[in-house]
Motif scaffolding. Structure first.
Motif, PDB file in Angstrom:
ATOM      1  N   HIS A  47      -3.035   1.826   6.911  1.00 29.06           N
ATOM      2  CA  HIS A  47      -4.476   1.863   6.834  1.00 29.06           C
ATOM      3  C   HIS A  47      -5.014   2.870   5.844  1.00 29.06           C
ATOM      4  CE1 HIS A  47      -4.750  -0.048  11.050  1.00 29.06           C
ATOM      5  NE2 HIS A  47      -4.203  -0.813  10.159  1.00 29.06           N
ATOM      6  N   THR A  48      -4.269   3.962   5.657  1.00 32.33           N
ATOM      7  CA  THR A  48      -4.827   5.040   4.857  1.00 32.33           C
ATOM      8  C   THR A  48      -4.602   4.846   3.360  1.00 32.33           C
ATOM      9  OG1 THR A  48      -2.789   6.250   5.233  1.00 32.33           O
ATOM     10  CG2 THR A  48      -4.655   6.768   6.668  1.00 32.33           C
ATOM     11  N   ALA A  49      -3.901   3.817   2.965  1.00 31.61           N
ATOM     12  CA  ALA A  49      -3.672   3.590   1.527  1.00 31.61           C
ATOM     13  C   ALA A  49      -5.008   3.341   0.833  1.00 31.61           C
ATOM     14  CB  ALA A  49      -2.741   2.397   1.328  1.00 31.61           C
ATOM     15  N   PRO A  73      -2.344  -2.146  -2.465  1.00 30.30           N
ATOM     16  CA  PRO A  73      -2.345  -1.254  -1.298  1.00 30.30           C
ATOM     17  C   PRO A  73      -1.270  -1.644  -0.293  1.00 30.30           C
ATOM     18  CG  PRO A  73      -4.543  -2.129  -1.740  1.00 30.30           C
ATOM     19  CD  PRO A  73      -3.590  -2.880  -2.599  1.00 30.30           C
ATOM     20  N   ILE A  98     -14.877  -1.398   2.608  1.00 28.44           N
ATOM     21  CA  ILE A  98     -13.480  -1.293   3.031  1.00 28.44           C
ATOM     22  C   ILE A  98     -13.357  -0.474   4.312  1.00 28.44           C
ATOM     23  CG2 ILE A  98     -11.277  -0.224   2.402  1.00 28.44           C
ATOM     24  CD1 ILE A  98     -11.711  -1.248  -0.446  1.00 28.44           C
ATOM     25  N   VAL A 113      -7.468  -9.592  -0.823  1.00 26.13           N
ATOM     26  CA  VAL A 113      -6.939  -8.798  -1.936  1.00 26.13           C
ATOM     27  C   VAL A 113      -6.587  -7.380  -1.541  1.00 26.13           C
ATOM     28  CG1 VAL A 113      -8.174 -10.184  -3.630  1.00 26.13           C
ATOM     29  CG2 VAL A 113      -9.166  -8.027  -2.900  1.00 26.13           C
ATOM     30  N   THR A 114      -7.099  -6.910  -0.397  1.00 31.25           N
ATOM     31  CA  THR A 114      -6.771  -5.550   0.010  1.00 31.25           C
ATOM     32  C   THR A 114      -5.665  -5.522   1.057  1.00 31.25           C
ATOM     33  OG1 THR A 114      -8.633  -5.591   1.549  1.00 31.25           O
ATOM     34  CG2 THR A 114      -8.995  -4.535  -0.574  1.00 31.25           C
ATOM     35  N   GLY A 115      -5.079  -6.674   1.330  1.00 29.66           N
ATOM     36  CA  GLY A 115      -3.868  -6.700   2.146  1.00 29.66           C
ATOM     37  C   GLY A 115      -4.094  -6.743   3.636  1.00 29.66           C
ATOM     38  N   TRP A 116      -5.288  -7.198   4.065  1.00 31.12           N
ATOM     39  CA  TRP A 116      -5.578  -7.220   5.490  1.00 31.12           C
ATOM     40  C   TRP A 116      -5.892  -8.616   6.006  1.00 31.12           C
ATOM     41  CZ3 TRP A 116      -8.968  -2.382   4.694  1.00 31.12           C
ATOM     42  CH2 TRP A 116      -8.224  -1.244   4.977  1.00 31.12           C
ATOM     43  N   ARG A 166      -7.848   1.854  -1.471  1.00 32.65           N
ATOM     44  CA  ARG A 166      -8.030   0.472  -1.890  1.00 32.65           C
ATOM     45  C   ARG A 166      -9.222   0.259  -2.819  1.00 32.65           C
ATOM     46  NH1 ARG A 166      -5.372   0.209   2.909  1.00 32.65           N
ATOM     47  NH2 ARG A 166      -4.169  -1.677   3.355  1.00 32.65           N
ATOM     48  N   ARG A 179     -11.641  -1.781   7.626  1.00 32.49           N
ATOM     49  CA  ARG A 179     -10.576  -0.968   8.226  1.00 32.49           C
ATOM     50  C   ARG A 179     -10.846  -0.720   9.707  1.00 32.49           C
ATOM     51  NH1 ARG A 179     -10.205   3.362   4.626  1.00 32.49           N
ATOM     52  NH2 ARG A 179      -8.329   2.604   3.604  1.00 32.49           N
ATOM     53  N   PRO A 211       0.253  -1.938   3.482  1.00 30.52           N
ATOM     54  CA  PRO A 211      -0.451  -2.305   4.712  1.00 30.52           C
ATOM     55  C   PRO A 211      -0.957  -1.117   5.522  1.00 30.52           C
ATOM     56  CG  PRO A 211       1.549  -3.600   4.488  1.00 30.52           C
ATOM     57  CD  PRO A 211       1.575  -2.568   3.406  1.00 30.52           C
ATOM     58  N   VAL A 221      -9.895  -3.763  11.543  1.00 31.94           N
ATOM     59  CA  VAL A 221      -8.431  -3.841  11.551  1.00 31.94           C
ATOM     60  C   VAL A 221      -7.853  -2.890  12.604  1.00 31.94           C
ATOM     61  CG1 VAL A 221      -6.365  -3.283  10.187  1.00 31.94           C
ATOM     62  CG2 VAL A 221      -8.201  -4.632   9.175  1.00 31.94           C
ATOM     63  N   ASP A 222      -8.361  -1.664  12.619  1.00 30.92           N
ATOM     64  CA  ASP A 222      -7.899  -0.684  13.611  1.00 30.92           C
ATOM     65  C   ASP A 222      -8.135  -1.188  15.022  1.00 30.92           C
ATOM     66  OD1 ASP A 222      -8.802   2.402  11.834  1.00 30.92           O
ATOM     67  OD2 ASP A 222      -7.049   1.086  11.733  1.00 30.92           O
TER      68      ASP A 222
END
Lengths: 332, 140
Positions: A280-282, A276, B88, B121-124, A284, B92, A278, B95-96
């Protein structure tokens, strides 16, 4: 192996070999040619073959990257992201690269074999329009079934066999490589649960998976990971698959298997194997499922989508590559 | 601890009334509850405590609850030790929130190991504004 001029596009080539001598003859000059041309080379193979290649390459081995296929490709859907990372990191200046990847060997389960074959087709989709690099995929014609070799000819544009290398007569092409995957998924052994779910039932889906997986003897860590993955798949069904779906769970000797069916269809054949971005909307969810689960089977049928998640029940069921018998000293 | 001992920058409380603040101080006030998640205030440090599960049915609780949290010295503290599940969409939301803190930091205390793995693993996991703390959190 004939000396080659620089390639202009992704070259996906099957190397059909029988015995160690042919394996060496097909791989070592390929690697040496790349090293000599200053091309980054990554070899993803069994530890046994890696050791043998290091010996055969001698001083050239220091210029080659090696990775254990049992680690990288235990879940075949993790192989394309690994190649993508290699191509992105090592090929950033536009230079050509080479790779060797042997994902299929005797000892893969029937389910894994089908996913490996799908992976081979998807390599064409993932890299077909990108920068030029050459991926050689060895296939052991002595140990693998003829049908597996036939499929290798359909998923690879080029085939090398002995000293002969050329285009495959039966390559299915780029477009068909990414067509919806609808190989049947037959029912499994012992069913231990089945429910229908809608938008308000995610907690019920999670509890059912956690309870049944735990009762079947799956350890707590893998149970939590399976529950996390199934929640994302069910969430996809609610959001994009018609508002809900059906969950089924099977207990097998080697694994716990969960399946979700819904009425949705999705169009990106690489949806579950793209890291994914970075932003946010990608998406996952399916990516996460592949990172947490030992195997993920995705099918796009006419009447909807099926996703099956496999979680192995213990370390004794972890993937191992059984070494073949080999000669004492390989020839250079 | 008496009310007079509480130091609160009332004017950055985003419109919270003094009654709410006293309620929070005295009762460890519950600011959000649904059938699978409860969010309460914490006092040391000031922040929020999330207990339960977050999925798409209640992801909205995250921005809602965070709008009632205090930011002190550019940091907002969240105790997530009791967050036994977060999908997720929930991650998210955190993260937001972190990214909208305008240079501030969202501090996650007691993040369960599985959630850390999911974020990795999800890039955050590599964000300046979302910090995974190893320290303990006391609840008021």
């Amino acid at each position: 192996m004939p000396s080659s001029s620089p390639i202009e596009k992704f070259r996906h080539e099957a190397l059909l070999y029988s015995g160690w001598a042919e394996f060496v003859a097909g791989t070592v000059p390929f690697i040496r040619e790349g090293v000599k041309a200053g091309e980054p080379v990554l070899v993803v193979e069994s530890l046994d073959k890696i050791e043998m290649l290091r010996v055969a390459l001698g001083g050239d081995a220091g210029a080659v990257l090696f990775a254990d296929m049992a680690e990288v490709g235990a879940n075949p859907a993790r192989i394309i992201p690994a190649w993508h990372e290699f191509v992105t990191r090592q090929g950033s200046s536009g230079r050509r690269l080479r790779g060797i990847g042997e994902p299929i060997w005797k000892g893969r389960s029937a389910d894994e074999l089908i996913e490996c074959q799908r992976h081979e087709s998807l390599l064409n989709v993932a890299f077909g329009h990108g920068q030029p690099w050459w991926l050689l995929c060895p296939y052991d014609t002595e140990k693998l079934d003829g049908s597996v070799i036939d499929e290798a000819r359909r998923s690879h544009e080029y085939v090398m066999e002995g000293s002969e290398a050329g285009q495959s007569d039966t390559f299915r092409g780029l477009e068909a490589s990414g067509a919806p995957f609808d190989v049947p998924l037959p029912d499994r052994g012992t069913s231990i649960g089945a429910i229908q779910f809608g938008p308000d039932d995610l907690a019920s889906v999670r509890y059912m998976v956690a309870r049944q997986a735990d009762a079947s003897g799956l350890d707590s860590g893998p149970t939590q990971e399976l529950m996390t993955a199934i929640n994302e798949v069910a969430t996809n069904s609610i959001r994009h698959g018609g508002g809900g779906g059906s969950l089924r769970i099977w207990q097998e000797d080697a694994a716990v298997v969960c399946e979700i069916r819904d009425s949705g269809r999705f169009s990106n054949p690489l949806a579950d194997r793209q890291r994914p971005a970075p932003v946010h909307t990608a998406p996952r969810g399916l990516w996460l499922a592949n990172q947490l689960c030992d195997l993920v089977q995705i099918r796009n049928f006419v009447d909807g989508t099926v996703v099956r998640l496999h979680m192995r029940r213990g370390p004794q069921h972890r993937l191992t590559i059984v070494p073949d018998e080999r000669p004492a000293a390989p020839n250079n | 601890m008496g009310v007079a001992d509480i130091r609160v920058d009332f004017w950055t409380g985003r419109g919270d009334s003094i009654d709410d603040l006293v309620e929070a101080a005295i009762r460890g006030g519950r600011i959000y509850a649904d059938k699978q998640l409860v969010v309460t205030r914490t006092l040391a440090p000031y922040g929020l405590c999330f207990s339960g599960e977050i999925d798409i049915t209640n992801t909205h609780a995250v921005p809602l609850a965070l709008s009632m949290a205090f930011v002190r010295n550019g940091e907002m503290h969240l105790d997530v030790t009791g967050l036994i599940f977060c999908d997720i969409s929930g991650i998210r939301s955190f993260v937001d929130a972190a990214e909208s803190m305008d240079g501030g930091r969202l501090m996650l205390h007691g993040l369960p190991a599985l959630l850390q793995k999911v974020m990795n693993v999800t890039g955050w996991s590599d964000m300046d504004s979302l910090v995974i703390c190893r320290c303990g959190v006391e609840q008021g």
